[in-house]
Design a protein around this motif. Structure first.
Motif, mmCIF file in Angstrom:
data_model
loop_
_atom_site.group_PDB
_atom_site.id
_atom_site.type_symbol
_atom_site.label_atom_id
_atom_site.label_comp_id
_atom_site.label_asym_id
_atom_site.label_seq_id
_atom_site.Cartn_x
_atom_site.Cartn_y
_atom_site.Cartn_z
ATOM 1 N N GLN A 106 0.823 -1.202 0.000
ATOM 2 C CA GLN A 106 0.000 0.000 0.000
ATOM 3 C C GLN A 106 0.864 1.263 0.000
ATOM 4 O O GLN A 106 0.363 2.361 -0.174
ATOM 5 N N ASN A 107 2.164 1.104 0.251
ATOM 6 C CA ASN A 107 3.034 2.264 0.419
ATOM 7 C C ASN A 107 3.753 2.632 -0.870
ATOM 8 O O ASN A 107 4.280 1.775 -1.564
ATOM 9 N N TYR A 108 3.782 3.946 -1.153
ATOM 10 C CA TYR A 108 4.547 4.452 -2.290
ATOM 11 C C TYR A 108 5.961 4.761 -1.801
ATOM 12 O O TYR A 108 6.158 5.108 -0.630
ATOM 13 N N PRO A 109 6.992 4.649 -2.653
ATOM 14 C CA PRO A 109 8.366 4.927 -2.204
ATOM 15 C C PRO A 109 8.495 6.314 -1.581
ATOM 16 O O PRO A 109 7.921 7.296 -2.063
ATOM 17 N N THR A 110 9.251 6.392 -0.498
ATOM 18 C CA THR A 110 9.448 7.682 0.175
ATOM 19 C C THR A 110 10.487 8.548 -0.520
ATOM 20 O O THR A 110 10.529 9.755 -0.326
ATOM 21 N N LYS A 111 11.338 7.946 -1.342
ATOM 22 C CA LYS A 111 12.342 8.704 -2.077
ATOM 23 C C LYS A 111 12.663 7.987 -3.374
ATOM 24 O O LYS A 111 12.493 6.764 -3.474
ATOM 25 N N PRO A 112 13.116 8.739 -4.395
ATOM 26 C CA PRO A 112 13.435 8.099 -5.684
ATOM 27 C C PRO A 112 14.731 7.320 -5.604
ATOM 28 O O PRO A 112 15.532 7.511 -4.683
ATOM 29 N N GLY A 113 14.945 6.473 -6.580
ATOM 30 C CA GLY A 113 16.174 5.694 -6.642
ATOM 31 C C GLY A 113 17.249 6.361 -7.468
ATOM 32 O O GLY A 113 18.148 5.688 -7.968
ATOM 33 N N PHE A 114 17.167 7.665 -7.633
ATOM 34 C CA PHE A 114 18.131 8.406 -8.449
ATOM 35 C C PHE A 114 18.393 9.765 -7.804
ATOM 36 O O PHE A 114 17.654 10.219 -6.933
ATOM 37 N N GLN A 115 19.468 10.401 -8.239
ATOM 38 C CA GLN A 115 19.836 11.713 -7.719
ATOM 39 C C GLN A 115 19.057 12.802 -8.442
ATOM 40 O O GLN A 115 18.706 12.662 -9.620
ATOM 41 N N PHE A 116 18.774 13.902 -7.764
ATOM 42 C CA PHE A 116 18.086 15.031 -8.398
ATOM 43 C C PHE A 116 18.510 16.330 -7.717
ATOM 44 O O PHE A 116 18.999 16.324 -6.582
ATOM 45 N N LYS A 117 18.330 17.434 -8.432
ATOM 46 C CA LYS A 117 18.713 18.735 -7.908
ATOM 47 C C LYS A 117 17.682 19.214 -6.889
ATOM 48 O O LYS A 117 16.486 19.066 -7.085
ATOM 49 N N ILE A 118 18.151 19.809 -5.814
ATOM 50 C CA ILE A 118 17.280 20.387 -4.798
ATOM 51 C C ILE A 118 17.483 21.893 -4.802
ATOM 52 O O ILE A 118 18.614 22.382 -4.706
ATOM 53 N N SER A 119 16.389 22.645 -4.946
ATOM 54 C CA SER A 119 16.475 24.096 -5.001
ATOM 55 C C SER A 119 16.029 24.700 -3.680
ATOM 56 O O SER A 119 14.869 24.587 -3.290
ATOM 57 N N ASN A 120 16.964 25.340 -2.990
ATOM 58 C CA ASN A 120 16.600 26.071 -1.781
ATOM 59 C C ASN A 120 15.950 27.401 -2.110
ATOM 60 O O ASN A 120 15.183 27.951 -1.316
ATOM 61 N N ILE A 121 16.250 27.903 -3.305
ATOM 62 C CA ILE A 121 15.698 29.195 -3.720
ATOM 63 C C ILE A 121 14.177 29.125 -3.815
ATOM 64 O O ILE A 121 13.477 30.078 -3.463
ATOM 65 N N LEU A 122 13.666 27.986 -4.303
ATOM 66 C CA LEU A 122 12.236 27.865 -4.574
ATOM 67 C C LEU A 122 11.446 27.251 -3.427
ATOM 68 O O LEU A 122 10.300 26.838 -3.622
ATOM 69 N N ASP A 123 12.036 27.176 -2.236
ATOM 70 C CA ASP A 123 11.274 26.682 -1.092
ATOM 71 C C ASP A 123 10.009 27.515 -0.917
ATOM 72 O O ASP A 123 10.036 28.745 -1.010
ATOM 73 N N ASN A 124 8.906 26.838 -0.671
ATOM 74 C CA ASN A 124 7.618 27.525 -0.545
ATOM 75 C C ASN A 124 7.619 28.448 0.669
ATOM 76 O O ASN A 124 7.727 27.987 1.812
ATOM 77 N N PRO A 125 7.484 29.769 0.467
ATOM 78 C CA PRO A 125 7.514 30.694 1.609
ATOM 79 C C PRO A 125 6.164 30.840 2.304
ATOM 80 O O PRO A 125 6.070 31.447 3.361
ATOM 81 N N PHE A 126 5.137 30.296 1.692
ATOM 82 C CA PHE A 126 3.788 30.508 2.219
ATOM 83 C C PHE A 126 3.475 29.524 3.336
ATOM 84 O O PHE A 126 3.851 28.358 3.291
ATOM 85 N N GLU A 127 2.758 30.025 4.334
ATOM 86 C CA GLU A 127 2.348 29.215 5.469
ATOM 87 C C GLU A 127 0.826 29.138 5.520
ATOM 88 O O GLU A 127 0.134 29.998 4.989
ATOM 89 N N HIS A 128 0.342 28.118 6.190
ATOM 90 C CA HIS A 128 -1.099 27.950 6.340
ATOM 91 C C HIS A 128 -1.422 27.633 7.793
ATOM 92 O O HIS A 128 -0.588 27.098 8.536
ATOM 93 N N SER A 129 -2.627 27.960 8.184
ATOM 94 C CA SER A 129 -3.027 27.736 9.562
ATOM 95 C C SER A 129 -4.527 27.500 9.634
ATOM 96 O O SER A 129 -5.287 27.940 8.767
ATOM 97 N N ASP A 130 -4.943 26.803 10.679
ATOM 98 C CA ASP A 130 -6.361 26.571 10.928
ATOM 99 C C ASP A 130 -6.941 27.576 11.921
ATOM 100 O O ASP A 130 -8.050 27.383 12.420
#
Length: 496
Positions: A106-130
């Motif tokens: 029932q579980n989907y892989p938690t991480k890919p089996g390959f390397q990929f680029k990670i962008s710190n620039i595009l981290d989502n700045p928006f927050e949400h709250s209840d």
């Protein structure tokens, strides 16, 4: 191969009897999943339909339907007097059935089996709250939108046979009808002497700026922005690999002399502006400075990217016309949003530029938004032609002006000399500066405890500045009073 009855099918086949998906499809999909992951390798013998239905506690007809589905998809094959087996590539050595972990399939892989680029620039700045109460940076109130009336335009268009044909093909150029009416609307309301050929319809301001950046900016270029500027746009520029220069802002907007000094020191590619109401401070760029910036652009050859993100909202007087309306040398690219006062699904972005540049922009739009939304654009065009946009905007502006005045009054009454602000001539937010030492992040954390959420994107604090941008547009009087009561209470506790 192990006997079919030893395979614990019930451990990895889970049936949701409330699901809209037929039970036989639920079972067959999970069996395919097990085959693909090697839990049921080539040659595995499946139980008969009677035994299978007993194992899973389903009707035998359901088991028959499962086997028929798997056979049709090419996963299993039945042999007379032998049984039903999983089809696949034969192996030199027989594969053993893997051990089954509870719910593993029932579980989907938690991480890919390959390397990929990670962008710190595009981290989502928006927050949400209840939280019950939320401050934002100046969003309109969806409760004021006439969703039923707006939907009627869309529904009417969808029912017309002539427009149903447009659903059968892509149209990255958008609705010609909408562009024609939008160009007239912009001509009358913003003094832009354009035709539909000068328009590119996008999904949002951010998409517009992304397209402009892809075409006009290269890594190593220099872009000028205000010392305080819209964070999402800065993220797009940084992703383009450009060097960003920040310019000081005062009560009349960007200081022109700082622009000149920057141009004298190095080659500048672009100046990004929000002149109608500078983001986040809400100040309007003066008419004189607009003319001076156009002269500097012509002299030094830099592009002016003019973002009129909330031109529709003005209260006390007519707004100053955009720089693009006075640009005769093709140095200004004008971007904006249309229908911001409408429900989110009825809003759209646009770019205004010379035709030769527009042709290149359409190529990029065709990659990231080939399908477009021609029916929604047609509805917006009809709302302009019918006068619905003007009627609704006039009505909503009166409400927003009353909210601005009440919000300003409450801030002054509750916080007095602790703060300083100017009531904006337009827009849906107030820029508030603090006259006392205060930790804004701590204030935000304290307010959350009282059910008021203040996102970090509204907080501006450094060595020389402590300020906030507080939106009032989506708060009615009662919500304002409760929000500011919580806000002021926590301010007083934190600074006492």
């Amino acid at each position: 191969m192990d006997s079919p009855v030893k395979i614990p099918y019930e451990s990895f086949i889970k049936i949701d009897r409330k699901s809209e998906t037929p039970i036989y499809l639920q079972i067959s999909n999970q069996l395919v999943n097990a085959i693909q992951r090697g839990y049921l390798p080539f040659g595995t013998k499946l139980p008969g339909t009677r035994a299978f239905s007993s194992i899973l506690e389903v009707h035998r007809n359901t088991a028959v339907a499962v086997f028929d589905e798997l056979s049709a998809q090419g996963w299993i094959e039945s042999f007379p007097n032998k049984g039903t087996f999983v089809i696949g590539k034969d192996q030199e050595k027989p594969l053993q059935v893997k051990s089954f972990e509870q719910n593993y399939l029932q579980n989907y892989p938690t991480k890919p089996g390959f390397q990929f680029k990670i962008s710190n620039i595009l981290d989502n700045p928006f927050e949400h709250s209840d939280c019950e109460f939320i401050f934002n940076d100046g969003a309109p109130d969806i409760r004021l939108t006439q969703i039923v009336q707006h939907s009627r335009f869309y529904s009417s268009i969808l029912k017309r046979k002539a427009h149903q044909k447009s659903l059968g093909h892509y149209n990255q150029d958008g609705s010609e009808f909408f562009k024609e009416h939008l160009s007239r609307y912009l001509n009358l309301s913003r003094g832009l002497p354009i035709s539909k050929n000068n328009l590119l319809i996008t999904r949002s301001t951010e998409m517009s700026i992304y397209i402009v950046s892809e075409i006009l900016l290269e890594a190593g270029d220099t872009v000028m922005v205000g010392d305080l500027s819209y964070f999402s746009v800065n993220m797009i520029f940084q992703k383009s690999g450009v060097h960003i220069i920040t310019l000081p802002i005062d009560e009349e907007g960007i200081i022109v002399e700082s622009v000149r000094e920057a141009c004298q020191k190095k080659k500048i590619r672009m100046l990004y502006l929000t002149p109608h109401h500078h983001y986040p401070t809400t100040v309007a760029l003066s008419a004189q400075r607009r003319l001076e910036l156009l002269e500097l652009a012509n002299e030094y050859g830099f592009i002016i990217l003019e973002d009129d993100y909330d031109y529709e909202f003005h209260y006390d007087k007519s707004p100053i016309l955009p720089l693009a309306s006075a640009d005769t040398n093709g140095m200004v690219i004008y971007i904006g949003s249309f229908g911001k006062s409408l429900a989110p699904g009825f809003r759209t972005g646009f770019i205004v530029a010379p035709e030769s540049l527009m042709a290149e922009m359409r190529k990029y739009l065709g990659i990231i938004d080939r399908q477009g939304d021609i029916l929604m654009e047609r509805a917006l065009g009809e709302m302009i032609a019918d006068g619905e946009i003007n009627r609704y905007l006039k009505k909503s502006l009166k409400v927003y002006q009353e909210r601005r005045d009440h919000f300003a009054l409450l801030l002054q009454e509750k916080l007095g000399e602790r703060i300083a602000f100017q009531k904006p001539s337009g827009g849906l937010a107030i820029w508030l500066e603090w006259n006392i030492p205060i930790n804004l992040m701590q204030l935000s954390r304290d307010c959350i405890k009282d059910n008021l959420f203040i996102p970090k994107t509204l907080l501006y604090q450094n060595k020389g500045l402590t300020a906030m941008r507080l939106g009032f547009g989506d708060l009615n009087f009662e919500e304002m009073e409760k929000s500011i009561e919580i806000f002021s209470k926590n301010v007083k506790v934190l600074t006492s």
